[in-house]
Design a protein around this motif. Sequence first.
Motif, PDB file in Angstrom:
ATOM      1  N   ALA A   1       0.832  -1.209   0.000  1.00 43.62           N
ATOM      2  CA  ALA A   1       0.000   0.000   0.000  1.00 43.62           C
ATOM      3  C   ALA A   1       0.865   1.256   0.000  1.00 43.62           C
ATOM      4  O   ALA A   1       0.553   2.228  -0.698  1.00 43.62           O
ATOM      5  CB  ALA A   1      -0.943  -0.014   1.205  1.00 43.62           C
ATOM      6  N   ALA A   2       1.925   1.250   0.792  1.00 43.87           N
ATOM      7  CA  ALA A   2       2.818   2.419   0.846  1.00 43.87           C
ATOM      8  C   ALA A   2       3.445   2.677  -0.511  1.00 43.87           C
ATOM      9  O   ALA A   2       3.524   3.828  -0.966  1.00 43.87           O
ATOM     10  CB  ALA A   2       3.895   2.217   1.908  1.00 43.87           C
ATOM     11  N   LEU A   3       3.898   1.633  -1.172  1.00 41.02           N
ATOM     12  CA  LEU A   3       4.502   1.782  -2.496  1.00 41.02           C
ATOM     13  C   LEU A   3       3.475   2.315  -3.492  1.00 41.02           C
ATOM     14  O   LEU A   3       3.752   3.226  -4.267  1.00 41.02           O
ATOM     15  CB  LEU A   3       5.081   0.452  -2.970  1.00 41.02           C
ATOM     16  N   GLU A   4       2.290   1.758  -3.433  1.00 37.57           N
ATOM     17  CA  GLU A   4       1.211   2.174  -4.339  1.00 37.57           C
ATOM     18  C   GLU A   4       0.878   3.645  -4.164  1.00 37.57           C
ATOM     19  O   GLU A   4       0.509   4.324  -5.123  1.00 37.57           O
ATOM     20  CB  GLU A   4      -0.028   1.305  -4.030  1.00 37.57           C
ATOM     21  N   ASN A   5       1.014   4.144  -2.930  1.00 35.93           N
ATOM     22  CA  ASN A   5       0.687   5.543  -2.632  1.00 35.93           C
ATOM     23  C   ASN A   5       1.894   6.475  -2.632  1.00 35.93           C
ATOM     24  O   ASN A   5       1.787   7.629  -2.213  1.00 35.93           O
ATOM     25  CB  ASN A   5      -0.045   5.623  -1.288  1.00 35.93           C
ATOM     26  N   GLY A   6       3.026   5.956  -3.081  1.00 33.81           N
ATOM     27  CA  GLY A   6       4.230   6.792  -3.169  1.00 33.81           C
ATOM     28  C   GLY A   6       4.808   7.184  -1.824  1.00 33.81           C
ATOM     29  O   GLY A   6       5.460   8.220  -1.713  1.00 33.81           O
ATOM     30  N   GLN A   7       4.585   6.373  -0.811  1.00 35.38           N
ATOM     31  CA  GLN A   7       5.046   6.690   0.527  1.00 35.38           C
ATOM     32  C   GLN A   7       6.338   5.947   0.866  1.00 35.38           C
ATOM     33  O   GLN A   7       6.420   5.183   1.828  1.00 35.38           O
ATOM     34  CB  GLN A   7       3.962   6.366   1.552  1.00 35.38           C
ATOM     35  N   ILE A   8       7.362   6.192   0.079  1.00 36.30           N
ATOM     36  CA  ILE A   8       8.683   5.604   0.275  1.00 36.30           C
ATOM     37  C   ILE A   8       9.634   6.740   0.622  1.00 36.30           C
ATOM     38  O   ILE A   8       9.675   7.760  -0.051  1.00 36.30           O
ATOM     39  CB  ILE A   8       9.188   4.900  -1.009  1.00 36.30           C
ATOM     40  N   ARG A   9      10.398   6.553   1.689  1.00 43.14           N
ATOM     41  CA  ARG A   9      11.365   7.604   2.033  1.00 43.14           C
ATOM     42  C   ARG A   9      12.767   7.031   2.034  1.00 43.14           C
ATOM     43  O   ARG A   9      13.035   5.908   2.108  1.00 43.14           O
ATOM     44  CB  ARG A   9      11.059   8.260   3.367  1.00 43.14           C
TER      45      ARG A   9
END
Length: 92
Positions: free
Chosen positions: A84-92
């Motif tokens: 889900a994080a990857l799908e929503n661009g939530q990678i830091r």
Amino acid sequence: MITRATLDQLTSAIMAELAGSPDLVSELMAETGLQPGDLRRLAADRSDDLAAALLDFICAADSRLEQFAANAGWQPDKVAYARAALENGQIR
């Protein structure tokens, strides 16, 4: 949000799972249309496309997710969260 390191570790764990299971590779190719050369190219590019394809595949079936998590030592909810994080661009 997940870290790049966590995503890379998870992607590597899924690749290791695939390397040990020809049947799983066959399922991946049948479901995604990816071929072994595609996997090698995506792995060499280190793009998020490989992580997305692998996470989508692993998370597509509860039994597959549970089996991967048990084999690789990941909690299923953390794998799903990473997807889900990857799908929503939530990678830091």
